[in-house]
Design a protein around this motif. Sequence first.
Motif: not given
Length: 562
Positions: A165-177, A455-457
């Motif tokens: 919902q907050i784009g944290a999965d995209v954030m993880h895939d981008a390498g930021f965990r 995250f993306g926005r």
Amino acid sequence: MRILILLVMACWSFTNRAAAALRPPGVPTVRKHLVYLRDKANTPYSLSAPQRFLTARALERRTRQGIALQSRDLPVDPVYVEQVQSVSGAKVWYTSRWFNAVVVECDSATLAVVQALPCVRSARTLNRSGVGVVVSPVGEGSAPTVARPAGTRADYGRAYAQTHQIGADVMHDAGFRGEGMQIAVFDGGFPGVNTGAVFTSLYQENRLASVYNFVGRDQNVYQYDNHGTLVLSTMAGNQPGVFIGTAPQATYHLFVTEDVASEQPVEEVNWLIAAERADSLGIDIINSSLGYNTFDAPSVDYTYAELDGRTALSTRAATVAARVGMLVVSSAGNEGNNRWRYLTAPADADSILTVGAVDSLGARANFSSIGPTADNRLKPNVSAMGRQAAFVYPSGAIGRGNGTSFSSPITAGLAAGFWQAHPTLTAQQVIEYLQRSASQATTPDTLLGYGIPNFGRAQQAVAGIPLPTAPTVGVGNRVQLYPNPVPAGAAACTLQLPAELRSQPLEVRLYDVRGTLVTTLLLPASNAAIVQLPTTALRPGVYSCRLGRSGGPPYTLRLIRL
């Protein structure tokens, strides 16, 4: 009142709370007092030698954000502490740099002697009744498991909805965990954290940096109420295929500040002392899923008028924590559907990130406390999933429950990864970008604040790309690209098409930041609402994506390739 989960699944266990509520019979109450000292005029500490009282990491955090040292950072004068301690019957528990005070345990007669000392300015009693809790510590030790990077929906288990919902999965895939970020969790206990499989990577990778029980002045934190365990799991959980939190690779500090056997202002002072320790250790983020407005002694209850950002003890502490460069993330409170309705302290503090609650569809949870503050500042700042949020019990079982206690740490994990991606930002800039990324950024209100962050926005906002006025969460009749940013290595992203763009051929042109045409794609006519846009040939960067159709104006979107 401590912010606890309002409605939980039937499998909730009250074992820890019941055990904590048992008081040894016949033990007299010993009161604690916050004793304010007159000055720091003769302190042996100096702002020119801050390494004596702040770690290198704490100093670096200030330097990075352009925060100058002030007299409030100096420790209290040790001579004054000795004078208080020398009074027969007075026991000094803690000292407070920020408030220039000491926490003293003594009876009323002894307090009168302490208050007569020349070094003492005033005093406030912190507890009117109740005694400490004695609970046997939980045994330590667990077999480590090897964690792997997050990537698929199945990896997240029941945590997927609140993460996506907050784009944290995209954030993880981008390498930021959350790697390299340090988060302090203030709560009432952490049973099972030292034994649960979902937390074993914390020990395996040495990412549990410190623990402390400010109620008992010891390191026994794996006991008392399991609220802290549930809260921690939403961020630190790291068991792929079972449960992954929003900051699974961050470093954590577990601080017990809440005495689950009573409700007294002394717990707010525990919050203060814990925040000072977090500051001195160089911690980046504090998550506080706690809130105060009523106490065991009604005479010290807060009124709504006192939720003005300047009155409550914990609020004043949170404000200073923000001033020294930490990002304080606080639950808004669970009072939205009762007579109080409003925030609880320290959620009214200035310059902190106060989080309300929504469900998986983005609708406000009716229990989520509302703003504004008494001095008419907008609160909450943002909102995240707090209705039927997923968490992990001390037993390792996955549960769901309701409360801003969960929306706060879910957001804190997002903030950790976003700050990791942009380490030159200040804590206040992190708040600003998360607000700008949120679903109702252009029309904030006192129910959800700026809405649900993404995250993306937030990435687009940092890159200076104009954000669309429509939210990117959910599915609607508009053109969308997601995930956006497109993760490194991803072969394609998804293009969502409204009805008016279906059933006809489309031409998609991608331009780089210089305006150079990079590629042209022809999409055949289709009734599909979702199509795949190949991204393998795109280098990392920012692109303008233009969709053209016969007889109509083009649609233009921004695309970020990581």
